[in-house]
Every structure is written in structure tokens, then in C-alpha cells.
Design a protein around this motif. Structure first.
Motif, PDB file in Angstrom:
ATOM      1  N   UNK A  85      -2.094 -17.579  -0.097  1.00  0.00           N
ATOM      2  CA  UNK A  85      -0.305 -18.261  -0.026  1.00  0.00           C
ATOM      3  C   UNK A  85      -0.487 -18.753   1.386  1.00  0.00           C
ATOM      4  N   UNK A  86      -1.096 -18.405   2.879  1.00  0.00           N
ATOM      5  CA  UNK A  86      -0.804 -19.412   4.049  1.00  0.00           C
ATOM      6  C   UNK A  86      -1.970 -20.068   3.792  1.00  0.00           C
ATOM      7  N   UNK A  87      -2.935 -19.937   3.091  1.00  0.00           N
ATOM      8  CA  UNK A  87      -3.533 -20.994   3.154  1.00  0.00           C
ATOM      9  C   UNK A  87      -3.933 -22.048   3.214  1.00  0.00           C
ATOM     10  N   UNK A  88      -3.265 -21.884   1.742  1.00  0.00           N
ATOM     11  CA  UNK A  88      -2.328 -22.910   0.621  1.00  0.00           C
ATOM     12  C   UNK A  88      -2.002 -24.057   1.854  1.00  0.00           C
ATOM     13  N   UNK A  89      -0.932 -22.628   2.472  1.00  0.00           N
ATOM     14  CA  UNK A  89       0.688 -23.787   3.098  1.00  0.00           C
ATOM     15  C   UNK A  89      -0.074 -24.437   4.331  1.00  0.00           C
ATOM     16  N   UNK A  90      -1.678 -23.756   4.984  1.00  0.00           N
ATOM     17  CA  UNK A  90      -1.235 -24.614   6.085  1.00  0.00           C
ATOM     18  C   UNK A  90      -2.822 -26.059   5.613  1.00  0.00           C
ATOM     19  N   UNK A  91      -3.361 -26.123   4.759  1.00  0.00           N
ATOM     20  CA  UNK A  91      -4.187 -26.763   4.184  1.00  0.00           C
ATOM     21  C   UNK A  91      -3.269 -28.082   3.311  1.00  0.00           C
ATOM     22  N   UNK A  92      -1.702 -27.783   2.669  1.00  0.00           N
ATOM     23  CA  UNK A  92      -1.380 -28.133   2.361  1.00  0.00           C
ATOM     24  C   UNK A  92      -0.631 -29.464   3.691  1.00  0.00           C
ATOM     25  N   UNK A  93       0.363 -28.714   4.579  1.00  0.00           N
ATOM     26  CA  UNK A  93       0.269 -29.385   5.809  1.00  0.00           C
ATOM     27  C   UNK A  93      -0.429 -30.070   5.904  1.00  0.00           C
ATOM     28  N   UNK A  94      -2.129 -29.668   6.817  1.00  0.00           N
ATOM     29  CA  UNK A  94      -3.171 -30.989   6.690  1.00  0.00           C
ATOM     30  C   UNK A  94      -2.885 -32.116   5.979  1.00  0.00           C
ATOM     31  N   UNK A  95      -3.181 -32.048   4.636  1.00  0.00           N
ATOM     32  CA  UNK A  95      -3.343 -32.603   3.827  1.00  0.00           C
ATOM     33  C   UNK A  95      -1.788 -33.588   4.137  1.00  0.00           C
ATOM     34  N   UNK A 256      -0.729 -35.854  -6.405  1.00  0.00           N
ATOM     35  CA  UNK A 256      -1.396 -35.396  -7.611  1.00  0.00           C
ATOM     36  C   UNK A 256      -1.946 -34.005  -6.937  1.00  0.00           C
ATOM     37  N   UNK A 257      -2.579 -33.314  -5.658  1.00  0.00           N
ATOM     38  CA  UNK A 257      -2.661 -32.190  -5.886  1.00  0.00           C
ATOM     39  C   UNK A 257      -1.272 -31.732  -5.495  1.00  0.00           C
ATOM     40  N   UNK A 258      -0.608 -32.214  -4.637  1.00  0.00           N
ATOM     41  CA  UNK A 258       0.838 -31.553  -4.481  1.00  0.00           C
ATOM     42  C   UNK A 258       1.588 -30.972  -5.751  1.00  0.00           C
ATOM     43  N   UNK A 259       1.523 -32.095  -6.405  1.00  0.00           N
ATOM     44  CA  UNK A 259       2.227 -32.087  -7.700  1.00  0.00           C
ATOM     45  C   UNK A 259       1.158 -30.718  -8.946  1.00  0.00           C
ATOM     46  N   UNK A 260       0.154 -30.264  -9.142  1.00  0.00           N
ATOM     47  CA  UNK A 260      -0.748 -29.931  -9.762  1.00  0.00           C
ATOM     48  C   UNK A 260      -0.372 -28.545  -8.932  1.00  0.00           C
ATOM     49  N   UNK A 261      -0.498 -28.533  -7.637  1.00  0.00           N
ATOM     50  CA  UNK A 261       0.701 -26.883  -7.005  1.00  0.00           C
ATOM     51  C   UNK A 261       1.641 -26.225  -7.058  1.00  0.00           C
ATOM     52  N   UNK A 262       2.266 -27.219  -7.454  1.00  0.00           N
ATOM     53  CA  UNK A 262       3.642 -26.651  -7.273  1.00  0.00           C
ATOM     54  C   UNK A 262       4.021 -26.285  -8.971  1.00  0.00           C
ATOM     55  N   UNK A 263       3.524 -27.267  -9.976  1.00  0.00           N
ATOM     56  CA  UNK A 263       3.522 -26.622 -11.280  1.00  0.00           C
ATOM     57  C   UNK A 263       3.012 -25.457 -11.966  1.00  0.00           C
ATOM     58  N   UNK A 264       1.611 -26.228 -11.649  1.00  0.00           N
ATOM     59  CA  UNK A 264       0.641 -24.763 -11.504  1.00  0.00           C
ATOM     60  C   UNK A 264       1.172 -23.733 -11.086  1.00  0.00           C
ATOM     61  N   UNK A 265       1.273 -23.095  -9.681  1.00  0.00           N
ATOM     62  CA  UNK A 265       1.399 -21.852  -9.496  1.00  0.00           C
ATOM     63  C   UNK A 265       3.159 -21.078 -10.345  1.00  0.00           C
ATOM     64  N   UNK A 266       4.327 -22.391 -11.094  1.00  0.00           N
ATOM     65  CA  UNK A 266       4.863 -22.324 -11.350  1.00  0.00           C
ATOM     66  C   UNK A 266       4.799 -21.342 -12.967  1.00  0.00           C
ATOM     67  N   UNK A 267       3.234 -22.197 -13.827  1.00  0.00           N
ATOM     68  CA  UNK A 267       2.741 -21.477 -14.578  1.00  0.00           C
ATOM     69  C   UNK A 267       2.966 -20.438 -14.719  1.00  0.00           C
ATOM     70  N   UNK A 268       1.695 -19.998 -13.292  1.00  0.00           N
ATOM     71  CA  UNK A 268       1.171 -18.456 -13.314  1.00  0.00           C
ATOM     72  C   UNK A 268       2.420 -17.553 -13.087  1.00  0.00           C
ATOM     73  N   UNK A 269       3.171 -18.180 -12.212  1.00  0.00           N
ATOM     74  CA  UNK A 269       4.744 -17.613 -12.296  1.00  0.00           C
ATOM     75  C   UNK A 269       5.405 -16.858 -13.330  1.00  0.00           C
ATOM     76  N   UNK A 270       4.929 -17.269 -14.290  1.00  0.00           N
ATOM     77  CA  UNK A 270       5.572 -16.484 -15.710  1.00  0.00           C
ATOM     78  C   UNK A 270       4.642 -15.487 -16.058  1.00  0.00           C
ATOM     79  N   UNK A 271       3.748 -15.510 -15.953  1.00  0.00           N
ATOM     80  CA  UNK A 271       3.083 -14.659 -16.340  1.00  0.00           C
ATOM     81  C   UNK A 271       3.464 -13.187 -15.287  1.00  0.00           C
TER      82      UNK A 271
END
Length: 314
Positions: A85-95, A256-271
Motif C-alpha cells: 500500500x505505501x509502495x503504491x502511494x509513494x510511486x503514485x506521488x512520484x508519478x 490511465x495508470x491512476x484510473x486502473x489503480x483506483x477502480x481495480x482496488x475498488x473491485x478487489x475490495x468487494x471480495x
């Protein structure tokens, strides 16, 4: 390239000059985020983005309270979940920073990293507290010290980078096109890496819940608010989409990377939500069966107990 930059490019106006000429923009958004909002779609994009920040700001608080009461956060949450989670947030901030994403995205990334720091610090604290201080825990102590150093560095670096963002943007405009392409390419690479980290963060937690057959020690509000936060975050990007088809395709590619990340995690949180429902019902059935077993036994004991003798028969 953001929506305002696309409009500036079409009008042959430089991005730096466009930032100074926000005449019809919303004043409070301009002063708060330095983003020129000129229509209702852009306005609601900022509002939903701020709602996403609020959701993620309070998402960690229920989990922090649950961990404080139980003291077993290291047994409930997966270390892989927190680290990804924190690795994703750090690379997201850099990106976001390198590709000059929307200001609301950069502010959101900073809040995400701060919340991650708090959660991981609590995880490491209870991990050390619950484990006996033996030779095996020396590596964990060293990791804790290194983590404190990283946290202090992030608390200093991230706000300072936000303050220097405007100055560096002016320098980027003066650079050659080749160097700018390399910077944007590095930012997109970081964006897709963050997408992989985000999607991969849920699998360790899903596996940990499946192995324990329980979600005890974890707060569902953490994942519920994360779902709302990811949904509003992705929605804020879609609301900012330009009207022309050519600009729309470029905009989708840029985000696109941030859209995939947000909606993809939203889908996994359903499980993850399904696990809370499944294991919560199983726990409820277990408690009910225990109560049904105890009541007849107690009733039988009362019925079979011999009558007390009268004093007159002694």
C-alpha cells in the motif's frame, strides 16, 4: 497533460501563462489548489477529489482504534498489504509529480502516504511489543529504527516538494522537449508501478483472512472508506475529461495508470467485503450454537436435581 493544459495548448498559450490568467475560475479552488476551474464538470471533479481525501484521511482511524484496543494488529493485518500500500502511494506521488497530474491528485497522494506512515508505525510498534526481545528480534529493531528515519524524511520532503512545485514547473517549461519526454516517461512508469502495487496489496490480506477463516482485528470501515475513496478518486478524474474526442483520448492515456489503480482496488475490495460478511455470519452461527447447547443442559440440571428434604423428616 491536464485539461487546462490541453485548452492552453489548443489556444497557443503556455501552461505557465495560463496559470496566471485564471479569470473565470472558482476563487477558492484557485487559492487552495492553484487549479483553474471554469465549468461545473471541473468544479465537481475537485469536490469529489476532496471527498476522496476526506475518506482516506478517516479510513485509517477506525483501524487504528481497533488495533489500540486489541493490541494484535500484527496478527490481523498482513505486512505485505501495508508495504504494498505505501509502495503504491509513494510511486503514485512520484508519478503524479513527474507527469504534472491534477493538483488534487498530488495532494491526495501526500495524504495517502501520511496515513500509511501512521498505520505501519503502529503495526511495527505492536509487533515489537508482542514479540519477546530475543536475538531474532534484532533485525526487527533495526527495521523499526530505519522506518522512523524514513518517516521523518517523508514528513520533511513531501511538503517541501509541494512548495517548490511551482518553481520547478517553470524550469521544466524551459527545458528541451527530449528531456521533458524522459521526465514524463519516468512518471508514467512510476504510475504503472503504483498500479501494480495497489492491485497486489489486497491479495496478501485476502489470503490472510482466508487462512485464519476470520476478519477479527480488522476494521471494515478501513476498507469501506477505501472503497468510497477510490470510487470518488476515479470519478474526479472522469469528470475532468475534455469534451473533444481527440483531447479525451489523450486525457485517458495520461491518467490511465491512476484510473486502473483506483477502480481495480475498488473491485478487489468487494471480495474483502464478502469475507467480512462470510466470516461474520460463521462467527454468529458459532455463538448461537453454543447458546443452544448450554440452555438444555442447564434446564436438564434443574429438572433432574433431587428435591430438598423437609426438616420434619430428620
Amino acid at each position: 497533460m491536464t485539461a487546462s493544459q490541453l485548452h492552453a495548448h489548443a489556444s497557443n498559450i503556455s501552461p505557465a501563462e495560463n496559470r496566471r490568467l485564471c479569470i473565470n475560475g472558482t476563487p477558492w479552488i484557485w487559492h487552495l489548489l492553484e487549479e483553474c476551474v471554469e465549468n461545473a464538470w471541473e468544479y465537481w471533479s475537485v469536490v469529489t477529489g476532496l471527498l476522496s481525501i476526506v475518506c482516506f484521511l478517516f479510513a485509517a482511524l477506525p483501524q487504528i482504534c481497533v488495533a489500540y484496543r486489541s493490541g494484535r494488529v500484527d496478527q490481523a493485518l498482513s505486512a505485505g498489504f501495508l508495504l504494498c500500500w505505501i509502495a503504491g502511494d509513494l510511486t503514485s506521488f512520484i508519478g503524479c509529480y513527474l507527469t504534472n497530474q491534477l493538483p488534487i491528485q498530488i495532494v491526495t497522494a501526500v495524504f495517502y502516504v501520511n496515513m500509511d506512515i501512521i498505520m505501519i508505525s503502529q503495526f511495527v510498534y505492536y509487533k515489537l511489543k508482542n514479540q519477546k526481545m530475543t536475538k531474532r528480534s534484532k533485525s526487527l529493531k533495526n527495521f523499526c529504527v530505519a522506518w522512523v528515519v524514513v518517516c521523518v524524511a517523508l514528513w520533511v520532503i513531501l511538503p517541501s516538494r509541494m512548495l517548490l512545485r511551482n518553481r520547478e514547473q517553470r524550469r521544466v517549461i524551459e527545458r528541451s522537449d527530449n528531456s521533458l519526454d524522459m521526465i514524463e516517461m519516468s512518471g508514467f512508469i512510476c504510475g504503472y508501478i503504483s498500479c501494480v502495487f495497489y492491485l497486489g496489496s489486497r491479495f496478501p490480506q485476502l489470503y490472510k483472512n482466508f487462512r485464519r477463516r476470520s476478519t477479527e482485528g480488522t476494521s471494515y470501515l478501513l476498507f469501506a472508506l477505501a472503497m468510497v475513496g477510490n470510487g470518488t478518486y476515479g470519478l474526479s478524474l472522469l469528470l475532468k475529461m475534455p469534451t473533444t474526442e481527440s483531447s479525451r483520448a489523450l486525457y485517458l492515456f495520461h491518467h490511465l495508470p491512476w484510473l486502473i489503480g483506483s477502480f481495480g482496488v475498488l473491485f478487489l475490495d468487494v471480495f474483502v467485503s464478502l469475507q467480512f460478511v462470510l466470516y461474520g455470519q460463521r462467527k454468529g452461527r458459532g455463538a448461537g450454537s453454543v447458546a443452544l447447547e448450554v440452555e438444555p443442559l442447564l434446564a436438564g440440571e434443574v429438572a433432574e436435581s433431587p428435591p430438598k428434604p423437609h426438616l420434619g423428616s430428620l
